[in-house]
Scaffold this active site. Structure first.
Site, PDB file in Angstrom:
ATOM      1  N   ASP B   7      56.649  63.276  43.941  1.00  0.00           N
ATOM      2  CA  ASP B   7      55.691  64.384  43.899  1.00  0.00           C
ATOM      3  C   ASP B   7      56.273  65.440  42.960  1.00  0.00           C
ATOM      4  O   ASP B   7      57.115  66.245  43.360  1.00  0.00           O
ATOM      5  CB  ASP B   7      55.512  64.955  45.311  1.00  0.00           C
ATOM      6  N   GLU B  67      52.288  61.128  41.250  1.00  0.00           N
ATOM      7  CA  GLU B  67      50.972  61.766  41.227  1.00  0.00           C
ATOM      8  C   GLU B  67      50.526  61.972  39.786  1.00  0.00           C
ATOM      9  O   GLU B  67      51.294  62.462  38.958  1.00  0.00           O
ATOM     10  CB  GLU B  67      51.034  63.109  41.964  1.00  0.00           C
ATOM     11  N   ASP B 139      56.778  68.594  50.808  1.00  0.00           N
ATOM     12  CA  ASP B 139      57.019  67.918  49.522  1.00  0.00           C
ATOM     13  C   ASP B 139      57.473  66.475  49.724  1.00  0.00           C
ATOM     14  O   ASP B 139      57.048  65.572  49.004  1.00  0.00           O
ATOM     15  CB  ASP B 139      58.068  68.694  48.714  1.00  0.00           C
TER      16      ASP B 139
END
Lengths: 162, 162
Positions: B7, B67, B139
């Site tokens: 991420d 992502e 996160d």
């Protein structure tokens, strides 16, 4: 001192090497990092990293200078150019090079004398400064300008220290 | 198969490892890549690269999922997140990992069932799916969700192939 200048771009990344000897700036090579077609974006980013590592290992520059970017046409362009700069920064730091960043305004002022110079004017001045009689692409000329800017900046700092 | 989910973020980059064994998804570790304060941006980008290389070399994941980002608050944010994604892509490809990219919508749909889930909902579902009874930062949970999404996607593709 040998400086590697990098003009980051997601389609074309220019690079240029400029050496300073006895207060003279000397052309040390330059070119464009290109890709096969088609080439996925993530692969292009990795090739920019790999090519810069190869260039650094072949020429052993002392420092790298790169265009600092605050603006982009839009978010999509900013994302792309961010990837390329990220790959270039990682290549330099990974090879132990200190990185210096200059805005387009600083680069143009340093090479041409004013910040709104065209790319053609930058190329013409780069050829004059380096006493070059070869064909230069605009991307290579920009990268050489970034290297020249760093030499001039360092000289300025030296002068200020005295 | 072991998947490393990433991420990407310029302040905090989460990572999470998820293994699939006999159709079960198993937690393989995770955390956040952090920086000393103060840490210049170029150094942060390099630390994200270096940390991901270390994580890959320690855990030997088979694939990386990250992502995909098309939007950002503004050009400045897009430039920053672009640098981080660039560093992450270079780390993965440099280590020989194939990279898979998923949009936030795909990730949330894959884990929670609908695309507008909150970060807290994503974390709760990640803990349920992985049968985790530990504290997870948002996160790290996001990174694990990205890894889970890739496992689900691959499973879907396998099903379609039959």
């Amino acid at each position: 001192m040998l400086v590697l200048g990098v003009d980051p771009g997601s389609l074309v990344t220019g690079y240029g090497l400029v050496r300073k000897e006895d207060k003279r700036l000397i052309y040390g090579g330059g070119g464009k990092i290109s890709f096969p077609h088609p080439c996925p974006f993530s692969e292009r980013v990795h090739r920019i990293f790999g090519s810069l590592v190869e260039i650094i290992q072949a020429h052993h520059p002392d420092e790298m200078s790169i265009e600092d970017i605050f603006f982009a046409k839009n978010v999509k362009s900013a994302l792309k150019i961010g990837h390329v700069r990220g790959a270039a920064l990682v290549a330099a730091i990974q090879c132990g090079l200190k990185v210096f960043e200059y805005t387009p305004l600083q680069i143009k002022q340093s090479v041409v004398g004013y910040g709104r110079a065209s790319k053609d004017q930058v190329r013409a001045m780069v050829k004059l400064i380096l006493n070059l009689d070869i064909q230069l692409s605009l991307d290579t000329a920009d990268a050489l300008a970034i290297a020249i800017c760093h030499h001039n900046w360092v000289r300025l700092e030296d002068t200020l220290d005295v």
